[in-house]
Design a protein around this motif. Sequence first.
Motif, mmCIF file in Angstrom:
data_model
loop_
_atom_site.group_PDB
_atom_site.id
_atom_site.type_symbol
_atom_site.label_atom_id
_atom_site.label_comp_id
_atom_site.label_asym_id
_atom_site.label_seq_id
_atom_site.Cartn_x
_atom_site.Cartn_y
_atom_site.Cartn_z
ATOM 1 N N ASN A 139 0.811 -1.217 0.000
ATOM 2 C CA ASN A 139 0.000 0.000 0.000
ATOM 3 C C ASN A 139 0.846 1.270 0.000
ATOM 4 O O ASN A 139 0.438 2.291 -0.539
ATOM 5 C CB ASN A 139 -0.925 0.023 1.228
ATOM 6 C CG ASN A 139 -1.960 -1.077 1.189
ATOM 7 O OD1 ASN A 139 -2.416 -1.475 0.112
ATOM 8 N ND2 ASN A 139 -2.333 -1.582 2.352
ATOM 9 N N GLU A 140 2.008 1.196 0.639
ATOM 10 C CA GLU A 140 2.876 2.372 0.706
ATOM 11 C C GLU A 140 4.326 1.950 0.566
ATOM 12 O O GLU A 140 4.757 0.958 1.145
ATOM 13 C CB GLU A 140 2.710 3.118 2.032
ATOM 14 C CG GLU A 140 3.615 4.354 2.132
ATOM 15 C CD GLU A 140 3.530 5.068 3.470
ATOM 16 O OE1 GLU A 140 4.114 6.163 3.592
ATOM 17 O OE2 GLU A 140 2.889 4.524 4.389
ATOM 18 N N ILE A 141 5.072 2.725 -0.202
ATOM 19 C CA ILE A 141 6.506 2.522 -0.319
ATOM 20 C C ILE A 141 7.183 3.780 0.209
ATOM 21 O O ILE A 141 6.883 4.896 -0.228
ATOM 22 C CB ILE A 141 6.926 2.212 -1.781
ATOM 23 C CG1 ILE A 141 8.445 2.052 -1.872
ATOM 24 C CG2 ILE A 141 6.432 3.259 -2.746
ATOM 25 C CD1 ILE A 141 8.915 1.558 -3.240
ATOM 26 N N ILE A 142 8.054 3.593 1.197
ATOM 27 C CA ILE A 142 8.768 4.704 1.820
ATOM 28 C C ILE A 142 10.188 4.722 1.278
ATOM 29 O O ILE A 142 10.927 3.746 1.420
ATOM 30 C CB ILE A 142 8.807 4.548 3.356
ATOM 31 C CG1 ILE A 142 7.392 4.428 3.917
ATOM 32 C CG2 ILE A 142 9.543 5.727 3.990
ATOM 33 C CD1 ILE A 142 7.354 4.041 5.390
ATOM 34 N N LEU A 143 10.571 5.804 0.661
ATOM 35 C CA LEU A 143 11.905 5.924 0.088
ATOM 36 C C LEU A 143 12.845 6.486 1.146
ATOM 37 O O LEU A 143 12.768 7.657 1.510
ATOM 38 C CB LEU A 143 11.863 6.835 -1.145
ATOM 39 C CG LEU A 143 10.859 6.399 -2.227
ATOM 40 C CD1 LEU A 143 10.843 7.405 -3.366
ATOM 41 C CD2 LEU A 143 11.186 5.006 -2.736
ATOM 42 N N ALA A 144 13.722 5.631 1.647
ATOM 43 C CA ALA A 144 14.630 6.014 2.732
ATOM 44 C C ALA A 144 16.077 5.923 2.278
ATOM 45 O O ALA A 144 16.948 5.454 3.005
ATOM 46 C CB ALA A 144 14.400 5.134 3.962
ATOM 47 N N THR A 145 16.321 6.356 1.051
ATOM 48 C CA THR A 145 17.697 6.422 0.564
ATOM 49 C C THR A 145 18.385 7.629 1.187
ATOM 50 O O THR A 145 17.732 8.531 1.711
ATOM 51 C CB THR A 145 17.732 6.544 -0.970
ATOM 52 O OG1 THR A 145 16.899 7.643 -1.373
ATOM 53 C CG2 THR A 145 17.225 5.269 -1.626
ATOM 54 N N SER A 146 19.694 7.655 1.138
ATOM 55 C CA SER A 146 20.469 8.721 1.779
ATOM 56 C C SER A 146 20.200 10.079 1.122
ATOM 57 O O SER A 146 19.829 10.159 -0.045
ATOM 58 C CB SER A 146 21.961 8.401 1.699
ATOM 59 O OG SER A 146 22.262 7.228 2.421
ATOM 60 N N ALA A 147 20.421 11.126 1.901
ATOM 61 C CA ALA A 147 20.202 12.489 1.413
ATOM 62 C C ALA A 147 21.448 13.012 0.706
ATOM 63 O O ALA A 147 21.912 14.121 0.952
ATOM 64 C CB ALA A 147 19.817 13.401 2.569
ATOM 65 N N THR A 148 21.986 12.200 -0.189
ATOM 66 C CA THR A 148 23.120 12.596 -1.027
ATOM 67 C C THR A 148 22.597 12.800 -2.445
ATOM 68 O O THR A 148 21.435 12.484 -2.737
ATOM 69 C CB THR A 148 24.202 11.506 -1.029
ATOM 70 O OG1 THR A 148 23.632 10.292 -1.552
ATOM 71 C CG2 THR A 148 24.721 11.236 0.381
ATOM 72 N N VAL A 149 23.439 13.285 -3.329
ATOM 73 C CA VAL A 149 23.022 13.470 -4.721
ATOM 74 C C VAL A 149 22.579 12.146 -5.327
ATOM 75 O O VAL A 149 21.518 12.048 -5.946
ATOM 76 C CB VAL A 149 24.167 14.088 -5.551
ATOM 77 C CG1 VAL A 149 23.791 14.125 -7.033
ATOM 78 C CG2 VAL A 149 24.487 15.499 -5.062
ATOM 79 N N ASP A 150 23.382 11.099 -5.119
ATOM 80 C CA ASP A 150 23.031 9.783 -5.666
ATOM 81 C C ASP A 150 21.808 9.201 -4.968
ATOM 82 O O ASP A 150 20.977 8.543 -5.602
ATOM 83 C CB ASP A 150 24.214 8.818 -5.536
ATOM 84 C CG ASP A 150 25.361 9.175 -6.469
ATOM 85 O OD1 ASP A 150 25.117 9.903 -7.450
ATOM 86 O OD2 ASP A 150 26.488 8.726 -6.220
ATOM 87 N N GLY A 151 21.695 9.435 -3.657
ATOM 88 C CA GLY A 151 20.538 8.935 -2.918
ATOM 89 C C GLY A 151 19.256 9.591 -3.392
ATOM 90 O O GLY A 151 18.218 8.938 -3.533
ATOM 91 N N GLU A 152 19.329 10.905 -3.632
ATOM 92 C CA GLU A 152 18.155 11.622 -4.133
ATOM 93 C C GLU A 152 17.793 11.160 -5.544
ATOM 94 O O GLU A 152 16.617 11.004 -5.875
ATOM 95 C CB GLU A 152 18.425 13.132 -4.127
ATOM 96 C CG GLU A 152 18.374 13.770 -2.756
ATOM 97 C CD GLU A 152 16.980 13.740 -2.156
ATOM 98 O OE1 GLU A 152 15.994 13.877 -2.901
ATOM 99 O OE2 GLU A 152 16.875 13.566 -0.933
ATOM 100 N N ALA A 153 18.814 10.942 -6.375
ATOM 101 C CA ALA A 153 18.559 10.465 -7.738
ATOM 102 C C ALA A 153 17.889 9.092 -7.702
ATOM 103 O O ALA A 153 16.977 8.807 -8.496
ATOM 104 C CB ALA A 153 19.868 10.388 -8.519
ATOM 105 N N THR A 154 18.313 8.249 -6.757
ATOM 106 C CA THR A 154 17.708 6.921 -6.619
ATOM 107 C C THR A 154 16.260 7.044 -6.182
ATOM 108 O O THR A 154 15.382 6.337 -6.704
ATOM 109 C CB THR A 154 18.498 6.084 -5.591
ATOM 110 O OG1 THR A 154 19.873 6.009 -5.994
ATOM 111 C CG2 THR A 154 17.932 4.678 -5.486
ATOM 112 N N ALA A 155 15.987 7.947 -5.232
ATOM 113 C CA ALA A 155 14.617 8.152 -4.763
ATOM 114 C C ALA A 155 13.724 8.653 -5.901
ATOM 115 O O ALA A 155 12.592 8.189 -6.072
ATOM 116 C CB ALA A 155 14.609 9.137 -3.598
ATOM 117 N N HIS A 156 14.218 9.590 -6.706
ATOM 118 C CA HIS A 156 13.449 10.102 -7.842
ATOM 119 C C HIS A 156 13.159 8.978 -8.835
ATOM 120 O O HIS A 156 12.047 8.869 -9.363
ATOM 121 C CB HIS A 156 14.224 11.232 -8.538
ATOM 122 C CG HIS A 156 14.024 12.569 -7.906
ATOM 123 N ND1 HIS A 156 12.939 13.364 -8.166
ATOM 124 C CD2 HIS A 156 14.784 13.246 -7.006
ATOM 125 C CE1 HIS A 156 13.021 14.479 -7.478
ATOM 126 N NE2 HIS A 156 14.138 14.435 -6.759
#
Length: 204
Positions: A139-156
Amino acid sequence: MHFPGMPAPLARVVEMLSSLPGVGPKTAMRMGLNLLTRPAGDAAALAQALECLHEQVGFCPVCGCFSEQGHCHFCDDPSRDAATLCVVEQPVDVLMMERGHGYRGSYHVLLGRLSPVDGVGPEQLRLASLDQRMKQGINEIILATSATVDGEATAHYLANRYQHAGVSVSRISRGVPEGGELEYLDEHTLSRALDQRVSWQHHA
């Protein structure tokens, strides 16, 4: 770094220790000398622990977290919410998230993050297994990747991949500082970040 007169066995230990992340030659030297001055039983116990590490610890075939045999205890725990899935980069991130004692859902470990510079693309991450899990009543997916450039790109990338799958997509809040790695955060920051997560649409 070469130390003249150092016995070969000690030099080998120092060399191996200095290959670990964050351990320089001088620190490795101090660690090696410390091991040498301890009782032989301590060194033997350390050697046995290291030998057992690869023999007894693996990764859960479902979520990718650490597992001693078969599924990890998170996946085997019937009290956890199987419909909520928190996606992290590494197994150690799961351990850090659990320190907050506030999350009772399931996990999925990518075993990496998108990094074109390092040659890490979607095919190098555990996305095929994530695709399968997304079809099993999430029902829900929580994106908890790191707050780095690569982590943000992965979350996007993940948000774009799953935002039309009929599930709620959220991102842990900015309790995680820019450039921060999850493994270095305290449990209160992580717990607050989870509690204050925002929808992906609002985050974007």
